[in-house]
Design an enzyme around this catalytic site. Structure first.
Site, mmCIF file in Angstrom:
data_model
loop_
_atom_site.group_PDB
_atom_site.id
_atom_site.type_symbol
_atom_site.label_atom_id
_atom_site.label_comp_id
_atom_site.label_asym_id
_atom_site.label_seq_id
_atom_site.Cartn_x
_atom_site.Cartn_y
_atom_site.Cartn_z
ATOM 1 N N ASN A 9 33.853 45.382 34.184
ATOM 2 C CA ASN A 9 34.110 44.107 33.508
ATOM 3 C C ASN A 9 32.887 43.221 33.727
ATOM 4 O OD1 ASN A 9 35.023 41.638 32.629
ATOM 5 N ND2 ASN A 9 36.640 41.428 34.183
ATOM 6 N N LYS A 11 32.174 40.431 32.451
ATOM 7 C CA LYS A 11 32.495 38.989 32.379
ATOM 8 C C LYS A 11 31.445 38.234 31.555
ATOM 9 C CE LYS A 11 35.064 39.427 36.638
ATOM 10 N NZ LYS A 11 35.532 38.822 37.887
ATOM 11 N N HIS A 94 43.494 38.924 32.106
ATOM 12 C CA HIS A 94 42.731 38.819 33.355
ATOM 13 C C HIS A 94 43.053 37.482 34.017
ATOM 14 C CE1 HIS A 94 39.386 38.444 36.143
ATOM 15 N NE2 HIS A 94 39.210 39.753 36.021
ATOM 16 N N GLU A 96 41.298 35.339 35.391
ATOM 17 C CA GLU A 96 40.404 34.236 35.028
ATOM 18 C C GLU A 96 40.833 33.613 33.706
ATOM 19 O OE1 GLU A 96 36.758 36.420 35.434
ATOM 20 O OE2 GLU A 96 36.956 36.392 37.612
ATOM 21 N N GLU A 166 45.094 43.257 40.268
ATOM 22 C CA GLU A 166 43.964 42.523 40.820
ATOM 23 C C GLU A 166 44.451 41.271 41.550
ATOM 24 O OE1 GLU A 166 40.137 43.392 38.461
ATOM 25 O OE2 GLU A 166 41.198 41.803 37.414
ATOM 26 N N GLY A 172 35.940 38.771 43.284
ATOM 27 C CA GLY A 172 34.650 38.096 43.458
ATOM 28 C C GLY A 172 34.461 37.439 44.814
ATOM 29 N N SER A 213 36.687 43.026 44.324
ATOM 30 C CA SER A 213 35.658 43.328 45.329
ATOM 31 C C SER A 213 35.526 44.815 45.651
ATOM 32 C CB SER A 213 35.892 42.501 46.608
ATOM 33 O OG SER A 213 35.790 41.118 46.316
#
Ligand code: PGA
Length: 261
Positions: A9, A11, A94, A96, A166, A172, A213
């Protein structure tokens, strides 16, 4: 055996020339590991350019999001019709997007239905926040997200999905979940919910990725877990060598396991 998947991904990173360079590097280093499904998900503007780079190798493309409508007055959005024929996969829900762009369980479900209707395979993301994790709400929360994503889907459609667990606190941050923690949720909650709603056989066929991560140092331990079938990789997918290393490690692990069977 479920085919393992390493999905990168990217991003909101990479200009078009940077994306081309990264894709070339990945083709060079990761094209031979055919027992692993390799998927890269560049930004919308880079998709066409990256597609011409990966056209001749067995690396697949995914988008990072999508609107559910075929067309219309939705300034700035990208429709399933536009992605059809361009990508095979689309990341949906996702965290985010849920956090920063107000995506809800309901809109994620609409997107899942639209993707399937257009022959795109959704990678449906679920995962709890740190607060929810600490309050012991992981199972209930993730279970709700999974159920909501599946709303209105028949078994044939569900069989095509890929899920990605996730935990938000691991994305991250450099603080991955432990492989055991990830396995617990992938097995009991994601696969468990699928089993409850659609039966054992179908639940066993669906791939579940872990994301948060992951890197070349920890990927093997995740991939050794029975209910983790791959990874959705953020940061470590932005360098061709670390992404390729994760593909290679997975490929070797699965080759060893196949020999033992
Ligand atoms: P990360 O991101 O690997 O950088 O933690 C994973 C993701 O958001 O999909």
């Amino acid at each position: 055996m479920r085919v393992p998947m390493m999905a990168g991904n990217w991003k909101m990173n990479q200009t078009i020339p940077e994306a081309i360079a990264l894709a070339r590097g990945i083709c060079e280093l990761a094209s031979e590991y055919d027992n692993v499904e390799r998927v890269i998900c560049p930004s919308f503007v880079c998709l066409s350019a990256v597609r011409s780079v990966v056209a001749d190798v067995s690396i697949l493309l995914g988008a990072q999001n999508m609107h559910w409508a075929d067309r219309g007055p939705y300034t700035g959005e990208i429709s399933p019709t536009m992605l059809e024929g361009l990508v095979q996969y689309v990341i949906l829900g996702h965290s985010e997007r849920r956090q920063h762009f107000c995506e809800t369980d309901e809109t994620v479900n609409r997107k899942v239905q639209a993707a399937l209707a257009h022959g795109l395979t959704p990678i449906v993301c679920v995962g709890e926040s740190l607060e929810q994790n600490q309050a012991g709400e992981t199972y209930a929360f993730v279970g709700r997200q999974v159920r909501a994503a599946l709303e209105g889907l028949g078994p044939e459609q569900v069989g095509q999905l890929v899920f990605a667990y996730e935990p938000i606190w691991a994305i991250g941050t450099g603080r991955a979940a432990t492989p055991e923690q990830a396995e617990e949720v992938c097995s009991n909650v994601v696969r468990g919910t699928l089993r409850e709603l659609y039966g054992h056989e179908l639940a066993e066929a669906v791939r579940i990725l872990y994301g948060g991560s992951t890197n070349p140092d920890n990927i093997q331990a995740f991939m050794e877990q029975p209910d983790i079938d791959g990874a959705l990789i953020g940061g470590a997918s932005l360098k061709a060598d670390s992404y390729a290393a994760m593909v290679r490690i997975t490929s070797e692990l699965y080759a060893r396991q196949a020999q033992q069977e």
